[in-house]
Write an enzyme that holds these catalytic residues in place. Structure first.
Site, PDB file in Angstrom:
ATOM      1  CG  HIS A 237      42.662  40.541  50.104  1.00 30.42           C
ATOM      2  ND1 HIS A 237      42.836  41.121  48.913  1.00 30.42           N
ATOM      3  CD2 HIS A 237      42.759  39.095  49.725  1.00 30.42           C
ATOM      4  CE1 HIS A 237      43.106  40.373  47.844  1.00 30.42           C
ATOM      5  NE2 HIS A 237      42.828  39.388  48.215  1.00 30.42           N
ATOM      6  CG  ASP A 239      44.326  35.399  48.374  1.00 36.45           C
ATOM      7  OD1 ASP A 239      43.737  36.457  48.543  1.00 36.45           O
ATOM      8  OD2 ASP A 239      44.920  34.973  47.511  1.00 36.45           O
ATOM      9  CG  HIS A 293      47.225  39.668  47.229  1.00 37.53           C
ATOM     10  ND1 HIS A 293      47.294  38.888  48.224  1.00 37.53           N
ATOM     11  CD2 HIS A 293      46.040  39.343  46.453  1.00 37.53           C
ATOM     12  CE1 HIS A 293      46.523  38.063  48.206  1.00 37.53           C
ATOM     13  NE2 HIS A 293      45.576  38.275  47.194  1.00 37.53           N
ATOM     14  NE  ARG A 303      44.141  42.564  36.101  1.00 34.64           N
ATOM     15  CZ  ARG A 303      43.816  42.088  37.184  1.00 34.64           C
ATOM     16  NH1 ARG A 303      43.073  42.316  38.288  1.00 34.64           N
ATOM     17  NH2 ARG A 303      44.965  41.098  37.531  1.00 34.64           N
TER      18      ARG A 303
HETATM   19  C1  OGA Z   1      41.419  37.889  45.175  1.00 35.29           C
HETATM   20  C2  OGA Z   1      42.650  38.853  44.433  1.00 35.29           C
HETATM   21  C3  OGA Z   1      43.562  39.621  42.547  1.00 35.29           C
HETATM   22  C4  OGA Z   1      43.104  39.971  41.045  1.00 35.29           C
HETATM   23  O1  OGA Z   1      40.423  37.543  44.478  1.00 35.29           O
HETATM   24  O2  OGA Z   1      41.588  37.289  46.360  1.00 35.29           O
HETATM   25  O3  OGA Z   1      43.560  38.999  45.141  1.00 35.29           O
HETATM   26  O4  OGA Z   1      44.007  40.267  40.241  1.00 35.29           O
HETATM   27  N1  OGA Z   1      42.571  38.876  43.333  1.00 35.29           N
HETATM   28  O5  OGA Z   1      41.699  40.030  40.778  1.00 35.29           O
HETATM   29 NI    NI Z   2      43.716  37.788  47.042  1.00 36.07          NI
END
Ligand code: OGA
Ligand code: NI
Length: 372
Positions: A237, A239, A293, A303
């Protein structure tokens, strides 16, 4: 044309197909099973592993925080290059107390490892952006993300929200999140100054625009996963917000798609990961990039990450600065507000790599039909 956007599978996913008993799809409760339910499967094309490590620049904020002009220039140059390429960078010397960073991660671990019945007391209600969500199974029925989230949207006290939903003993936890959000808001304004300098629109242009900004703060918890290669923690996605500031714990998982490949952003202790979101990309007429990403999960350890999403106030008009259009250039996006984009992602489009493009298409169609 309008109907082709409205009848896309994204919309059906959002409005009709959420799972009835979504308590069966809680990753913390599935972490010790040998396999994962098929609702967590993602297509093979989405789960190709990363092939490299992203060389994200480390931007030192000392200069902007202390007003040391000589060191600001170097940071601004590095920032400009990365924002034109993929929009991801790390910040250090950000002035945020390590205790606040650590305590927030610790409280996230405490929250997500509590019994499900307790977490459900603060469950995210339909139409709300605040509360607990397990794998988003209340909204979607397929391609579930292997994660649980606790989100807070600006506009109320997090301490009170935690206390009234979970009991007074949770107020201190709420206060830690509240302090984290305040520290992030301050940091946002310093980053906005650097962004303004890097685009030659002036140090205070974005700082002023975002002075009274809102936010969504989201604690992400990715439990261990028995079959990590079949699923995603957060699927690909970009942001939709203006800017994201992410604290990731020292477990790899964040990956960016750039240069034709998935590349990992390795955790650097004490640093925060910042990335340009769709809204800021639109504010720069695509000069700066909001990049796709995802977060992958693994077999061995859970995590945590804390995302702070910066959003313009609901009614602020999002429009690129004239100097970024150029004399013969074209405005790539119709004017819009954050509320319109948020509504689009809540009602019509599951957030993915095409959100902004589809949103702009819809705006143009609505605009052309209303002016007919
Ligand atoms: C998000 C995201 C990445 C992560 O919450 O939009 O890209 O490492 N998170 O949690
Ligand atoms: Ni994100």
């Amino acid at each position: 044309m309008a109907t082709s956007i409205l009848s896309s599978t994204n919309i059906q996913n959002i409005s009709e197909n959420a799972l009835d008993d979504n308590t069966m799809f809680i990753p913390t409760m599935l972490a010790n099973k040998p396999t994962i339910p098929k609702q967590f499967f993602w297509p093979k094309s989405d789960t190709a592993p990363a092939t490299g490590i992203l060389d994200a620049p480390i931007i030192d904020l000392q200069g902007i925080l202390t007003g040391d002009a000589s060191s600001i220039e170097k940071q601004v140059d590095a920032l400009r290059v990365t924002c034109k390429t993929h929009g991801f960078f790390l910040v250090v010397n950000h002035g945020i107390d390590t205790n606040i960073l650590n305590e927030t991660l610790d409280h996230a671990a405490e929250f997500f490892t509590m019994p499900l019945e307790t977490k459900l007391n603060i469950v995210q209600k339909k139409g709300s952006m605040s509360g607990y969500s397990g794998a988003h199974s209340e909204r979607f029925s397929d391609k579930l993300p292997w994660k649980e989230c606790l989100s807070f949207k600006s506009g109320g006290s997090i301490e009170e929200f935690m206390g009234s939903s979970l009991g007074k003993e949770f107020e201190p936890m709420g206060l830690v999140y509240q302090k984290y959000s305040e520290a992030m808001k301050k940091l946002t304004l310093s980053i906005m100054q650097l962004l303004g300098l890097s685009l030659d629109v002036g140090k205070d242009y974005y700082r002023e625009f975002f002075q009274d900004c809102g936010y969504i703060m989201r604690c992400n918890y990715y439990p261990r996963c028995p079959e990590p290669e079949l699923t995603q923690g957060t699927g690909a996605h970009s942001d939709t917000v203006a800017l994201t500031i992410l604290q990731q714990e020292e477990v790899e998982g964040l990956e960016v798609f750039t240069g034709g490949a998935w590349q990992s952003i390795l955790p650097v202790p004490g640093s925060l990961v910042v990335n340009i979101g769709d809204t800021f990309m639109a504010m720069t007429n695509d000069i700066y990039k909001s990049c796709v990403h995802r977060a992958v999960v693994n077999r061995h350890s859970s995590r945590r990450s804390i995302a702070f999403f910066v959003i313009p106030r609901d009614n602020k008009v999002i429009r690129a600065h004239d100097s970024l259009i150029g004399p013969n250039g074209k405005r790539l996006y119709p004017d819009f507000t954050w509320s319109e984009l948020e509504e689009f992602t809540q009602k019509y489009h599951r957030v993915d790599e095409n959100t902004l493009k589809c949103f702009a298409q819809r705006l143009r169609l609505l605009g052309s039909s209303s002016s007919e």
